[in-house]
Write a protein that holds these residues in place. Sequence first.
Motif, PDB file in Angstrom:
ATOM      1  N   SER A 112      13.209 -74.872 -13.585  1.00 37.40           N
ATOM      2  CA  SER A 112      12.380 -75.820 -14.217  1.00 37.40           C
ATOM      3  C   SER A 112      11.019 -75.483 -13.883  1.00 37.40           C
ATOM      4  CB  SER A 112      12.822 -77.431 -13.359  1.00 37.40           C
ATOM      5  OG  SER A 112      12.237 -77.048 -12.057  1.00 37.40           O
ATOM      6  N   ARG A 113      10.810 -74.822 -12.685  1.00 35.19           N
ATOM      7  CA  ARG A 113       9.336 -74.431 -12.461  1.00 35.19           C
ATOM      8  C   ARG A 113       8.807 -73.026 -13.416  1.00 35.19           C
ATOM      9  NH1 ARG A 113      11.599 -75.649  -7.488  1.00 35.19           N
ATOM     10  NH2 ARG A 113      11.898 -73.230  -7.034  1.00 35.19           N
ATOM     11  N   GLU A 114       9.493 -72.705 -14.138  1.00 37.48           N
ATOM     12  CA  GLU A 114       9.335 -71.508 -15.090  1.00 37.48           C
ATOM     13  C   GLU A 114       9.058 -71.941 -16.303  1.00 37.48           C
ATOM     14  OE1 GLU A 114      12.839 -68.786 -14.709  1.00 37.48           O
ATOM     15  OE2 GLU A 114      12.157 -68.072 -12.814  1.00 37.48           O
ATOM     16  N   THR A 115       9.516 -73.372 -16.768  1.00 35.41           N
ATOM     17  CA  THR A 115       9.181 -73.812 -17.860  1.00 35.41           C
ATOM     18  C   THR A 115       7.544 -73.532 -18.735  1.00 35.41           C
ATOM     19  OG1 THR A 115      10.430 -75.716 -17.350  1.00 35.41           O
ATOM     20  CG2 THR A 115       9.374 -76.060 -19.414  1.00 35.41           C
ATOM     21  N   PRO A 116       6.800 -73.647 -17.908  1.00 32.54           N
ATOM     22  CA  PRO A 116       5.199 -73.479 -18.581  1.00 32.54           C
ATOM     23  C   PRO A 116       5.115 -72.118 -19.066  1.00 32.54           C
ATOM     24  CG  PRO A 116       4.951 -74.822 -16.466  1.00 32.54           C
ATOM     25  CD  PRO A 116       6.557 -74.362 -16.559  1.00 32.54           C
ATOM     26  N   GLY A 117       5.544 -71.190 -18.207  1.00 31.48           N
ATOM     27  CA  GLY A 117       5.626 -69.620 -18.438  1.00 31.48           C
ATOM     28  C   GLY A 117       6.208 -69.577 -19.993  1.00 31.48           C
ATOM     29  N   GLU A 118       7.511 -70.119 -20.017  1.00 22.88           N
ATOM     30  CA  GLU A 118       8.222 -69.840 -20.970  1.00 22.88           C
ATOM     31  C   GLU A 118       7.757 -70.386 -22.253  1.00 22.88           C
ATOM     32  OE1 GLU A 118      13.075 -70.013 -20.108  1.00 22.88           O
ATOM     33  OE2 GLU A 118      11.873 -71.738 -18.989  1.00 22.88           O
ATOM     34  N   LEU A 119       6.945 -71.568 -22.144  1.00 27.45           N
ATOM     35  CA  LEU A 119       6.572 -72.163 -23.457  1.00 27.45           C
ATOM     36  C   LEU A 119       5.464 -71.560 -24.013  1.00 27.45           C
ATOM     37  CD1 LEU A 119       6.736 -76.049 -22.141  1.00 27.45           C
ATOM     38  CD2 LEU A 119       7.938 -75.005 -24.092  1.00 27.45           C
ATOM     39  N   ILE A 120       4.572 -70.774 -22.976  1.00 23.06           N
ATOM     40  CA  ILE A 120       3.515 -70.020 -23.422  1.00 23.06           C
ATOM     41  C   ILE A 120       4.031 -68.687 -24.111  1.00 23.06           C
ATOM     42  CG2 ILE A 120       1.571 -68.429 -22.357  1.00 23.06           C
ATOM     43  CD1 ILE A 120       1.224 -70.549 -20.194  1.00 23.06           C
ATOM     44  N   ALA A 121       4.964 -68.030 -23.379  1.00 21.23           N
ATOM     45  CA  ALA A 121       5.584 -67.035 -24.192  1.00 21.23           C
ATOM     46  C   ALA A 121       6.184 -67.368 -25.543  1.00 21.23           C
ATOM     47  CB  ALA A 121       6.846 -66.369 -23.298  1.00 21.23           C
ATOM     48  N   ILE A 122       6.752 -68.410 -25.843  1.00 18.61           N
ATOM     49  CA  ILE A 122       7.209 -68.944 -27.082  1.00 18.61           C
ATOM     50  C   ILE A 122       6.098 -69.112 -28.250  1.00 18.61           C
ATOM     51  CG2 ILE A 122       8.454 -70.771 -28.354  1.00 18.61           C
ATOM     52  CD1 ILE A 122      10.268 -70.985 -25.836  1.00 18.61           C
ATOM     53  N   GLY A 123       4.847 -69.672 -27.489  1.00 17.95           N
ATOM     54  CA  GLY A 123       3.701 -70.106 -28.421  1.00 17.95           C
ATOM     55  C   GLY A 123       3.281 -68.882 -28.681  1.00 17.95           C
ATOM     56  N   GLU A 124       3.230 -67.762 -28.119  1.00 16.67           N
ATOM     57  CA  GLU A 124       2.626 -66.494 -28.507  1.00 16.67           C
ATOM     58  C   GLU A 124       3.487 -65.853 -29.641  1.00 16.67           C
ATOM     59  OE1 GLU A 124       2.250 -64.232 -25.039  1.00 16.67           O
ATOM     60  OE2 GLU A 124       0.549 -65.139 -24.246  1.00 16.67           O
ATOM     61  N   ARG A 125       4.817 -66.075 -29.257  1.00 15.65           N
ATOM     62  CA  ARG A 125       5.897 -65.314 -30.474  1.00 15.65           C
ATOM     63  C   ARG A 125       5.772 -66.208 -31.662  1.00 15.65           C
ATOM     64  NH1 ARG A 125       9.668 -65.628 -26.841  1.00 15.65           N
ATOM     65  NH2 ARG A 125      10.982 -67.038 -27.873  1.00 15.65           N
ATOM     66  N   VAL A 126       5.730 -67.353 -31.829  1.00 16.99           N
ATOM     67  CA  VAL A 126       5.878 -68.079 -33.077  1.00 16.99           C
ATOM     68  C   VAL A 126       4.639 -68.674 -33.651  1.00 16.99           C
ATOM     69  CG1 VAL A 126       8.295 -68.396 -32.560  1.00 16.99           C
ATOM     70  CG2 VAL A 126       6.811 -70.217 -31.933  1.00 16.99           C
ATOM     71  N   GLY A 127       3.577 -68.687 -32.705  1.00 18.36           N
ATOM     72  CA  GLY A 127       2.406 -69.248 -33.223  1.00 18.36           C
ATOM     73  C   GLY A 127       1.900 -70.536 -32.941  1.00 18.36           C
ATOM     74  N   LEU A 128       2.752 -71.160 -31.576  1.00 20.31           N
ATOM     75  CA  LEU A 128       2.330 -72.341 -31.214  1.00 20.31           C
ATOM     76  C   LEU A 128       1.452 -72.310 -30.277  1.00 20.31           C
ATOM     77  CD1 LEU A 128       5.992 -73.986 -30.990  1.00 20.31           C
ATOM     78  CD2 LEU A 128       4.343 -74.291 -32.879  1.00 20.31           C
ATOM     79  N   ASP A 129       0.847 -73.584 -29.865  1.00 25.11           N
ATOM     80  CA  ASP A 129      -0.110 -73.575 -28.874  1.00 25.11           C
ATOM     81  C   ASP A 129       0.582 -73.848 -27.489  1.00 25.11           C
ATOM     82  OD1 ASP A 129      -2.138 -74.165 -27.052  1.00 25.11           O
ATOM     83  OD2 ASP A 129      -2.675 -75.890 -27.566  1.00 25.11           O
TER      84      ASP A 129
END
Length: 427
Positions: free
Chosen positions: A102-119
């Motif tokens: 659960s604590r890794e969620t922010p990092g995962e979201l940042i990585a997804i954002g970089e990959r697909v073009g999200l904030d």
Amino acid sequence: MVQRAGSADLPLHGGRVPRWLGERMTKLGAIITQAIVIEYGRDEFLRRLAHPFWFQSFGCVMGMDWHSSGITTSVIGALKRGLSPLSGELGIHVCGGRGRNSRETPGELIAIGERVGLDGGGLATTSRLVAKVDSAAVQDGFDLYLHGFIVTDDGKWVVVQQGMNGERRQARRYHWLSEGISSFVDSPHTAIEGARQGEIVNLADRRAAASRNSQLDLLASLGPDRIVREIAAIEPRRTTRQSAQPMLPHLIMPAHHDVREEDVNMKRLHATLAAAADRGPEDFEHLLLVPGVGARTVKALAMVAEVVHGAPCRFADPARFSLAHGGKDRHPFPVPLKVYDETIRVMKSAVSKAKLGRDEEMQVLKRLDDQARQFEKYATGPDLKEIVAGEFRQSHEFGGRSVFGWEGPVERSSDADRPRRKGDRDR
């Protein structure tokens, strides 16, 4: 529109999902997700996840303990494993999980954002805000230990997180949906699911706006020390009064492990079984032509079809869906692995062909669900004890398995309602 959907009592259970079940949950969860996206779109899949009754039913049809808080952990985990390889195709990404995950969620979201073009940074902030509201602004006695964040390529998301009250052995699940949210502190929840543990102080409710503003004013004008003295003076004169918040619909998941007739809408169960008996021979023999699909598999498929096509009002009795593939703890009966594997094969075939524009098999499943609804008006059948006893009698030939091991041939006990397997002891 975002609205509070209700609450439910969830017994707090520990333990792990065995590998033999976890792998199948991963496969079936991914296939059901694909079927829903094909038929109704990604937004509808998010709405389903945000509905606490559907979410519980989803876990039940996958063979998890029907009433347990463990459904939340296992469903989020299964979706994360099953949808990760499909994220490029479906545009759905599952982040977070239990404890450290659960604590890794922010990092995962940042990585997804970089990959697909999200904030990704904005999504990470959203993740933290959601967790803060349910851990600090909603003071209900439950400590968060699970946070699942599901986001799509177009930035829409759903959050499912869960807290525990270890002293009372209860869990509460919270559901959030991005659709329609304009503020994180004005009634943002889609639903809160969990045991009512007395009065809840919910500072995220829009009716608490005046209270939030007053608290800020008090802190600025009086300072923390003066506030403490004022509270000490008021506390002895405090009286109990009825809460102005209206009662909301809530799902009560009982503490008993066995599935009982009062836990199931028997009219709908009988209709599902009748539809499987009526449509199965016609559709599955002459259209699907899937080797090994027997009558028992068609019954399971009818319940899976309802999870795919059913309206929210049809999931008020999640226990009914545990009759598709049983439960890992032998409630309502051991998981019939041969049936489970056939269900996966049929659903995989239907979804694979639908992706190619051939939806005949998907339509078979939809007809199965439609037929069940028509039969609800007049379908009858055996009582739940008979149905469960029949499953136990056939468990060995269906490849029945639980956390206690494989099911052997049964011998009749003095209690005619439920056969026992050889060597089985009362627990």
